[in-house]
Design a protein around this motif. Structure first.
Motif, short mmCIF file in Angstrom:
data_model
loop_
_atom_site.label_atom_id
_atom_site.label_comp_id
_atom_site.label_asym_id
_atom_site.label_seq_id
_atom_site.Cartn_x
_atom_site.Cartn_y
_atom_site.Cartn_z
N ALA A 80 -16.03 -70.54 -4.54
CA ALA A 80 -17.04 -71.55 -4.94
C ALA A 80 -16.08 -72.90 -5.37
O ALA A 80 -15.13 -72.63 -5.62
CB ALA A 80 -17.62 -71.15 -6.28
N GLY A 81 -16.80 -73.99 -5.39
CA GLY A 81 -16.03 -75.21 -5.78
C GLY A 81 -17.21 -76.28 -6.16
O GLY A 81 -18.35 -76.15 -5.89
N PRO A 82 -16.65 -77.33 -6.54
CA PRO A 82 -17.74 -78.43 -6.98
C PRO A 82 -17.87 -79.55 -5.86
O PRO A 82 -16.86 -79.68 -4.90
CB PRO A 82 -16.61 -79.37 -8.09
N MET A 83 -19.04 -80.01 -5.79
CA MET A 83 -19.47 -81.15 -5.07
C MET A 83 -19.92 -82.25 -5.78
O MET A 83 -20.89 -82.10 -6.72
CB MET A 83 -20.67 -80.73 -3.94
N THR A 84 -19.38 -83.34 -5.58
CA THR A 84 -19.36 -84.43 -6.66
C THR A 84 -19.44 -85.72 -6.01
O THR A 84 -19.08 -85.92 -4.73
CB THR A 84 -18.06 -84.27 -7.79
N ARG A 85 -19.65 -86.92 -6.95
CA ARG A 85 -19.55 -88.23 -6.09
C ARG A 85 -18.04 -88.61 -6.12
O ARG A 85 -17.77 -89.89 -5.66
CB ARG A 85 -20.58 -89.33 -6.79
N THR A 86 -17.38 -88.16 -7.02
CA THR A 86 -16.01 -88.86 -7.11
C THR A 86 -14.89 -87.64 -7.26
O THR A 86 -15.29 -86.78 -7.71
CB THR A 86 -15.89 -90.01 -8.37
N ALA B 272 -20.29 -82.07 2.75
CA ALA B 272 -19.58 -83.30 1.81
C ALA B 272 -19.51 -84.42 2.99
O ALA B 272 -19.56 -85.68 2.41
CB ALA B 272 -18.39 -83.07 1.21
N SER B 273 -18.64 -84.07 4.05
CA SER B 273 -18.53 -85.10 4.93
C SER B 273 -19.69 -85.69 5.51
O SER B 273 -19.88 -87.28 5.68
CB SER B 273 -17.63 -84.69 6.20
N PHE B 274 -20.65 -85.10 5.76
CA PHE B 274 -22.07 -85.24 6.38
C PHE B 274 -23.07 -86.25 5.34
O PHE B 274 -23.88 -86.99 5.86
CB PHE B 274 -22.74 -84.25 6.85
N VAL C 24 -17.90 -86.16 -2.13
CA VAL C 24 -16.62 -85.39 -2.46
C VAL C 24 -16.61 -83.69 -2.51
O VAL C 24 -17.68 -83.42 -3.39
CB VAL C 24 -15.83 -85.50 -3.87
N GLY C 25 -16.27 -82.93 -1.70
CA GLY C 25 -16.29 -81.61 -1.61
C GLY C 25 -15.12 -80.85 -1.94
O GLY C 25 -14.00 -80.91 -0.99
N ILE D 144 -10.15 -80.23 0.35
CA ILE D 144 -11.03 -81.42 -0.27
C ILE D 144 -11.51 -82.27 0.70
O ILE D 144 -10.59 -82.66 1.56
CB ILE D 144 -10.65 -82.02 -1.50
N SER D 145 -12.81 -82.74 1.16
CA SER D 145 -13.19 -83.48 1.68
C SER D 145 -13.55 -84.93 0.68
O SER D 145 -14.18 -84.93 -0.04
CB SER D 145 -14.54 -83.23 2.47
N VAL D 146 -12.97 -86.12 1.29
CA VAL D 146 -13.19 -87.32 0.58
C VAL D 146 -13.80 -88.30 1.47
O VAL D 146 -13.41 -88.49 2.79
CB VAL D 146 -11.83 -87.91 0.17
N PRO D 147 -14.94 -89.04 1.05
CA PRO D 147 -15.71 -89.86 1.75
C PRO D 147 -14.59 -91.24 2.28
O PRO D 147 -13.84 -91.63 1.36
CB PRO D 147 -16.64 -90.73 0.93
N ALA D 148 -14.46 -91.46 3.64
CA ALA D 148 -13.65 -92.43 4.28
C ALA D 148 -14.31 -93.40 4.84
O ALA D 148 -13.86 -94.24 5.76
CB ALA D 148 -12.77 -91.71 5.21
#
Lengths: 100, 493
Positions: free
Chosen positions: B220-226, B190-192, B196-197, B445-449
């Motif tokens: 398991a988990g969601p990988m999304t744009r927001t 998600a970071s790369f 959002v992961g 959670i990884s959030v784009p920064a």
């Protein structure tokens, strides 16, 4: 954690490969031994941590396993069970001869 | 008309409810996008017919007013989730031709809520890797390329193991995707890729029907744009499942309701041990920026200590291989997948597994076999389990002083295919910030920064208390807001 540590040689690698039921060609054994030794050497650092009296953690789930009544809740579909077998005869999995 | 594939999930759901477009139109747009994205190699199997059938059914539900919470959302499914009648490979040669006769709980939950499946996404073989380069089906490319024109044709990895998931969401050819995270496999990609992961607390999502790597860690988990999309998707994925013995029987809160934007007074732990040696100044800068964002929103940064952090990777690389060697014992050439004949049963096993598993998987099975073998069990495996207890204890103590923890997600931006392959350990270091929380079973959670100086995305990781995804999402929402709109990857421009 100095006890029972060994440096792996090609022979030990062959033994592990056999235990893991993975064919490793002889010419790859020395290289693999080198790689595994590096990894095992790296994890040696865990010896620095004082773990006296610490219970080993097998799971993060702080729960005892659930129980349920001992009843059959699933099954009865042999076709689905053997659906993906390479070699299925009737409802059996076929394998090469085990006993001479 | 707006570009349908650029909508977030919450926007697309609104659009469908308002009849601005149909589920079939949305899915058709994505099917085209999937075709156009083939050069990135993100999908192992495309399932456009299934997707369009599901989309038609979705339109019928919208018409009847019986639409579910994710109705009509075209997802990519990591090829680690068993999907009934659809090839499921774990990106391994050893699962050649495997079409499960059952549906994983996660995909069943998503389909119950109306989701559409675009196909099965590429990953590292058996989810073992941090760059999606160990797949039998070849590497996945990152939709991002660096800003240095000289390096424009450098092929970057999307991270791993959920590399196909990350690339498809970032590259706008899946609205969201499922991922799995054992040591960082959702958060690091998600970071790369600038998305959002979310890795939920261990036990929040069922593992049933998900191909196992390390059972005490897999989640398991969601990988999304927001962040809102992550809340929507987690809502559908989560929940008690009697078929998974470690699934936790507790109520699932309303995750979207968590997004209040109010984090005033919340204590944010900043672990001093995460300032690792040789960490690029860029990472430090983005981390500091994140602290400032949360402070500006009223949160209170608190320095905390997680003293056993430096031992987490070595602990992981004993525990995970041990569990993997046990889990992967089931691939024997008898019941499913590849079989390579031999003169007897034993030789058939050895030939099948020698040929069927790739290099990294073989290496991990062998390490696992060794640390579990007689004479070495106590020195390696038991010791690692004890250090794992210490690491979990670190977090428990830290959470007496703070409510969430903020760290960088990964120690670098995306690197090129071929880099960090000199020895396994340099690849393992990718997960230095994600593995500790995995060992402790905590949600993250990884959030784009924003973008680093090299023009590539960087994420920040927020960790929460067990089963406190609500607070995690609330803080993530604030961070997302503060970071502002993120640029599209060059692949989509």
């Amino acid at each position: 954690m100095s006890q029972d540590k060994a440096t792996l040689d090609a022979k030990t690698v062959a033994k592990i490969a056999h235990l893991a039921r993975i064919k490793v060609p002889e010419e790859e054994q020395a290289h693999l031994a080198d790689e595994l030794n590096k990894l095992l050497g790296w994890v040696e650092q865990l010896g620095e941590v004082d773990t006296d009296g610490v219970e080993p953690m097998t799971s993060v789930a702080a729960q005892t396993l659930r129980r349920r009544p001992d009843q059959v809740t699933d099954g009865g579909y042999p076709d689905a069970v053997v659906l993906n077998a390479t070699d299925a005869a009737e409802h059996f999995f076929s394998v090469p001869k085990v006993v001479e | 008309m707006t570009n349908l594939t650029h909508l977030s999930m919450s926007e697309a759901l609104d659009g469908l409810k308002k009849k601005e477009f149909t589920a079939v139109e949305l899915t058709e747009a994505y099917v085209k996008a999937v075709e156009a994205a083939r050069p990135l190699n993100a999908f192992i199997t495309e399932t456009p017919e299934i997707a369009l059938d599901q989309a038609k059914a979705s339109d019928a539900r919208y018409a009847a007013g019986t639409n579910g919470p994710m109705d009509g959302m075209p997802l990519g499914i990591k090829d680690l989730f068993c999907t009934k009648g659809v090839l499921t490979t774990a990106a391994s040669h050893i699962l050649d031709g495997f079409k499960p006769a059952y549906e994983s709980t996660i995909t069943a939950n998503l389909f119950r809520d109306g989701a559409v499946m675009l196909g099965k996404l590429n990953l590292d073989e058996f989810a073992m890797g941090s760059a999606n380069i160990t797949s039998y089906y070849g590497p996945v490319l990152n939709p991002w390329t660096g800003k240095d024109p000289a390096a424009a044709d450098r092929k970057l990895v999307p991270g791993g193991s959920s590399g196909g998931s990350a690339a498809s969401v970032s590259g706008r050819f899946a609205i969201a995707a499922t991922g799995t995270d054992t040591g960082g496999s959702i958060r690091q990609p998600a970071s790369f890729t600038g998305i959002v992961g979310l890795k939920p607390t261990y036990g929040r999502c069922s593992r049933w029907g998900t191909i196992a790597f390390a059972s005490s860690l897999d989640q398991a988990g969601p990988m999304t744009r927001t962040v809102r999309d992550a809340a929507i998707m987690l809502q559908s994925m989560a929940g008690f499942d009697p078929k998974d013995s470690t699934s936790v029987d507790m109520p699932v809160p309303d995750f979207q309701a968590a997004l209040t934007g109010d984090i005033r007074g919340l204590r944010v732990g900043i672990p001093k041990e995460y300032r690792v040696e040789g960490m690029p100044a860029e990472i430090e800068r983005v981390w500091q920026q994140g602290i400032e964002w949360l402070k500006a929103a009223g949160a209170v940064p608190v320095e905390i200590s997680l003293p056993h952090t430096k031992y987490a990777l070595a602990t992981y690389y004993v525990v995970a291989p041990a569990e993997c060697s046990s889990n992967l014992a089931r691939y024997d050439g008898v019941r499913f997948g590849l079989r390579v004949e031999g003169k007897d049963l034993k030789e058939m096993y050895e030939n099948t597994r020698g040929e069927g598993f790739g290099k990294e998987v073989r290496r991990r099975i062998m390490i696992g076999t060794y640390v579990l073998s007689a004479g070495y069990y106590d020195a390696y495996y038991l010791k690692a389990q004890k250090v794992r207890a210490r690491i979990a204890e670190d977090f428990a103590k830290a959470y007496e002083q703070c409510d969430v923890i903020l760290t960088p997600t990964a120690p670098s931006t995306a690197f090129a295919i071929g880099e960090k392959q000199d020895d396994p350990i340099s690849m393992y270091l990718n997960d230095v910030f994600t593995v500790p929380a995995s060992l402790a079973g905590l949600p993250g959670i990884s959030v784009p920064a924003g973008l680093a100086a090299d023009g590539l995305p960087l994420g920040l990781q927020i960790l929460g208390r067990p089963f406190d995804e609500v607070t995690l999402l609330r803080v993530a929402g604030v961070m997302e807001q503060a970071a502002g709109a993120q640029p599209l990857p060059p692949f989509c421009r």
